[in-house]
Design a protein around this motif. Structure first.
Motif, PDB file in Angstrom:
ATOM      1  N   LEU A 228       0.852  -1.234  -0.128  1.00 49.23           N
ATOM      2  CA  LEU A 228       0.017   0.000  -0.146  1.00 49.23           C
ATOM      3  C   LEU A 228       0.937   1.236   0.014  1.00 49.23           C
ATOM      4  CD1 LEU A 228      -2.884   1.275   0.331  1.00 49.23           C
ATOM      5  CD2 LEU A 228      -2.480   1.070   2.666  1.00 49.23           C
ATOM      6  N   GLY A 229       2.115   1.164   0.733  1.00 48.40           N
ATOM      7  CA  GLY A 229       2.746   2.436   0.743  1.00 48.40           C
ATOM      8  C   GLY A 229       3.259   2.603  -0.673  1.00 48.40           C
TER       9      GLY A 229
ATOM     10  N   ARG B  22      -9.962  -7.160   5.493  1.00 45.11           N
ATOM     11  CA  ARG B  22     -10.186  -6.564   6.762  1.00 45.11           C
ATOM     12  C   ARG B  22      -9.613  -7.562   7.544  1.00 45.11           C
ATOM     13  NH1 ARG B  22     -15.695  -3.809   7.558  1.00 45.11           N
ATOM     14  NH2 ARG B  22     -14.704  -3.055   9.398  1.00 45.11           N
ATOM     15  N   ARG B  23      -9.695  -8.955   7.465  1.00 42.59           N
ATOM     16  CA  ARG B  23      -9.239  -9.775   8.359  1.00 42.59           C
ATOM     17  C   ARG B  23      -7.700  -9.864   8.374  1.00 42.59           C
ATOM     18  NH1 ARG B  23     -13.494 -12.814   6.522  1.00 42.59           N
ATOM     19  NH2 ARG B  23     -12.159 -13.939   4.897  1.00 42.59           N
ATOM     20  N   GLU B  24      -7.136  -9.543   7.246  1.00 49.80           N
ATOM     21  CA  GLU B  24      -5.666  -9.440   7.166  1.00 49.80           C
ATOM     22  C   GLU B  24      -5.190  -8.561   8.042  1.00 49.80           C
ATOM     23  OE1 GLU B  24      -2.021  -9.657   3.819  1.00 49.80           O
ATOM     24  OE2 GLU B  24      -4.043  -9.930   3.327  1.00 49.80           O
ATOM     25  N   LEU B  25      -5.710  -7.042   7.770  1.00 48.73           N
ATOM     26  CA  LEU B  25      -5.449  -5.770   8.186  1.00 48.73           C
ATOM     27  C   LEU B  25      -5.727  -6.003   9.796  1.00 48.73           C
ATOM     28  CD1 LEU B  25      -4.731  -3.043   7.808  1.00 48.73           C
ATOM     29  CD2 LEU B  25      -7.124  -2.557   7.629  1.00 48.73           C
ATOM     30  N   LEU B  26      -6.599  -6.668  10.318  1.00 48.08           N
ATOM     31  CA  LEU B  26      -6.841  -6.842  11.751  1.00 48.08           C
ATOM     32  C   LEU B  26      -5.761  -7.894  12.434  1.00 48.08           C
ATOM     33  CD1 LEU B  26     -10.853  -7.194  11.894  1.00 48.08           C
ATOM     34  CD2 LEU B  26      -9.109  -5.018  12.426  1.00 48.08           C
ATOM     35  N   GLY B  27      -5.346  -8.638  11.530  1.00 53.64           N
ATOM     36  CA  GLY B  27      -4.310  -9.608  11.911  1.00 53.64           C
ATOM     37  C   GLY B  27      -2.919  -9.027  12.060  1.00 53.64           C
ATOM     38  N   ARG B  28      -2.926  -7.768  11.683  1.00 54.49           N
ATOM     39  CA  ARG B  28      -1.615  -7.096  11.635  1.00 54.49           C
ATOM     40  C   ARG B  28      -1.540  -6.006  12.872  1.00 54.49           C
ATOM     41  NH1 ARG B  28       1.867  -6.321   6.641  1.00 54.49           N
ATOM     42  NH2 ARG B  28       0.995  -8.210   5.165  1.00 54.49           N
ATOM     43  N   ALA B  29      -2.576  -5.745  13.512  1.00 52.78           N
ATOM     44  CA  ALA B  29      -2.847  -4.924  14.339  1.00 52.78           C
ATOM     45  C   ALA B  29      -2.008  -5.229  15.952  1.00 52.78           C
ATOM     46  CB  ALA B  29      -4.155  -4.834  14.963  1.00 52.78           C
ATOM     47  N   LEU B  30      -1.800  -4.186  16.449  1.00 53.98           N
ATOM     48  CA  LEU B  30      -0.725  -4.190  17.644  1.00 53.98           C
ATOM     49  C   LEU B  30      -1.574  -4.808  18.792  1.00 53.98           C
ATOM     50  CD1 LEU B  30       1.250  -0.983  17.556  1.00 53.98           C
ATOM     51  CD2 LEU B  30       2.161  -3.332  17.211  1.00 53.98           C
ATOM     52  N   PRO B  31      -1.352  -5.974  19.386  1.00 54.28           N
ATOM     53  CA  PRO B  31      -2.090  -6.339  20.450  1.00 54.28           C
ATOM     54  C   PRO B  31      -2.149  -5.289  21.659  1.00 54.28           C
ATOM     55  CG  PRO B  31       0.106  -7.665  20.441  1.00 54.28           C
ATOM     56  CD  PRO B  31       0.052  -6.682  19.410  1.00 54.28           C
TER      57      PRO B  31
ATOM     58  N   ALA C 291       3.243   2.126   9.586  1.00 53.19           N
ATOM     59  CA  ALA C 291       4.214   1.323   8.819  1.00 53.19           C
ATOM     60  C   ALA C 291       3.410   0.032   8.620  1.00 53.19           C
ATOM     61  CB  ALA C 291       5.075   1.165   9.914  1.00 53.19           C
ATOM     62  N   MET C 292       2.382  -0.191   9.519  1.00 51.70           N
ATOM     63  CA  MET C 292       1.670  -1.791   9.110  1.00 51.70           C
ATOM     64  C   MET C 292       0.760  -1.289   7.857  1.00 51.70           C
ATOM     65  SD  MET C 292       0.357  -2.389  12.986  1.00 51.70           S
ATOM     66  CE  MET C 292       1.197  -2.750  14.299  1.00 51.70           C
ATOM     67  N   LEU C 293       0.263   0.040   7.616  1.00 49.43           N
ATOM     68  CA  LEU C 293      -0.481   0.074   6.377  1.00 49.43           C
ATOM     69  C   LEU C 293       0.145   0.140   5.246  1.00 49.43           C
ATOM     70  CD1 LEU C 293      -3.507   2.543   7.372  1.00 49.43           C
ATOM     71  CD2 LEU C 293      -3.604   0.122   6.804  1.00 49.43           C
ATOM     72  N   ASN C 294       1.587   0.704   5.290  1.00 46.16           N
ATOM     73  CA  ASN C 294       2.528   0.921   4.189  1.00 46.16           C
ATOM     74  C   ASN C 294       2.690  -0.621   3.659  1.00 46.16           C
ATOM     75  OD1 ASN C 294       2.639   3.723   3.722  1.00 46.16           O
ATOM     76  ND2 ASN C 294       3.983   3.750   5.586  1.00 46.16           N
ATOM     77  N   GLN C 295       3.045  -1.547   4.534  1.00 41.01           N
ATOM     78  CA  GLN C 295       3.350  -2.746   4.238  1.00 41.01           C
ATOM     79  C   GLN C 295       2.112  -3.688   3.689  1.00 41.01           C
ATOM     80  OE1 GLN C 295       5.515  -4.143   7.764  1.00 41.01           O
ATOM     81  NE2 GLN C 295       6.853  -2.630   7.723  1.00 41.01           N
ATOM     82  N   LEU C 296       0.772  -3.413   3.842  1.00 45.20           N
ATOM     83  CA  LEU C 296      -0.211  -4.308   3.589  1.00 45.20           C
ATOM     84  C   LEU C 296      -0.220  -4.336   2.015  1.00 45.20           C
ATOM     85  CD1 LEU C 296      -2.895  -5.729   4.372  1.00 45.20           C
ATOM     86  CD2 LEU C 296      -3.982  -3.461   3.700  1.00 45.20           C
ATOM     87  N   PRO C 297      -0.105  -5.705   1.563  1.00 41.01           N
ATOM     88  CA  PRO C 297      -0.138  -6.121   0.109  1.00 41.01           C
ATOM     89  C   PRO C 297      -1.521  -5.656  -0.509  1.00 41.01           C
ATOM     90  CG  PRO C 297      -0.108  -8.027   1.332  1.00 41.01           C
ATOM     91  CD  PRO C 297      -0.024  -7.026   2.254  1.00 41.01           C
ATOM     92  N   VAL C 298      -1.787  -5.065  -1.577  1.00 40.96           N
ATOM     93  CA  VAL C 298      -2.719  -4.850  -2.373  1.00 40.96           C
ATOM     94  C   VAL C 298      -2.818  -5.317  -3.667  1.00 40.96           C
ATOM     95  CG1 VAL C 298      -4.367  -2.797  -3.148  1.00 40.96           C
ATOM     96  CG2 VAL C 298      -3.340  -2.380  -1.214  1.00 40.96           C
ATOM     97  N   THR C 299      -4.091  -6.222  -4.145  1.00 42.85           N
ATOM     98  CA  THR C 299      -3.930  -6.624  -5.436  1.00 42.85           C
ATOM     99  C   THR C 299      -4.575  -5.571  -6.562  1.00 42.85           C
ATOM    100  OG1 THR C 299      -4.575  -9.015  -4.590  1.00 42.85           O
ATOM    101  CG2 THR C 299      -5.059  -8.343  -6.858  1.00 42.85           C
TER     102      THR C 299
END
Length: 209
Positions: free
Chosen positions: A17-18, A134-143, A152-160
């Protein structure tokens, strides 16, 4: 490089995404210390203002004085931006329209500004709200007590990403479905409102013994 080569195969290419947008966290709470509920000033979008339909509900939006908003100009929104909740109801987002140009967003949100030469804002909004994504995004969230996301997390999220022409086709098809959903919801609302009056009319007409 040929256009087809740039996009990968016909199924689209997975791109972080970044590389498709700029992601900016909202201003710190200390910069928004003069938030108020009055009618004057510049609106600041917060998580409660984002609806389940990926839009902004402006009825209870809070504001900052115009002078303070001028100092926060780097956080101003424009049409085509996406505002994403980063603390609380993770994954909820809104696609910003022209009516929200110049508004700000709170520290509990992130702004995604798509590079429109490679990805359409409406396509990106649809992608990020797709249940598996959304599930993948939530799985990347800080606990933690309150799960959170960061830039940083959003920048690394892969987008098709598919070619722009196909993106437009996806957006148009989803818009048609959304319109049908809206019509059906309005019809259901009217029927629910009609039900009590039908009951009253039928019972009042019932012959008395």
């Amino acid at each position: 490089m040929a256009p087809q080569d740039a996009w990968g195969d016909a199924q689209g290419e997975r791109i972080p995404l970044g590389h498709l947008s700029s992601v900016t966290a909202g201003p710190s709470g200390s910069l928004l210390e003069h938030l108020h509920d009055g009618p004057d000033g510049v609106p600041v979008i917060a998580p409660p203002d984002l609806t389940e339909h990926f839009s902004v509900d402006a009825r209870r939006v809070r504001r900052v004085p115009s002078r303070q908003a001028e100092r926060l100009a780097r956080f101003a929104l424009r049409a085509g931006d996406l505002v994403v909740v980063r603390q609380g109801t993770l994954g909820r987002l809104a696609l910003i329209g022209t009516e929200h140009t110049g508004w700000l967003y709170s520290s509990s949100c992130l702004r995604i500004r798509p590079h429109r030469d490679v990805v359409l804002p409406a396509y990106l909004a649809a992608y990020l709200t797709h249940p598996p994504v959304r599930r993948e995004l939530l799985g990347r969230a800080l606990p933690g007590t309150v799960p959170s996301l960061n830039s940083a997390m959003l920048n690394q999220l892969p987008v098709t990403v598919v070619p722009l022409e196909r993106q437009r086709a996806v957006v148009e098809a989803l818009a048609d479905i959304d319109e049908q959903i809206r019509i059906q919801r309005e019809m259901a609302t009217r029927l629910e409102a009609l039900r009590p009056s039908v009951f009253d009319e039928l019972t009042n007409r019932w012959p008395h013994q």
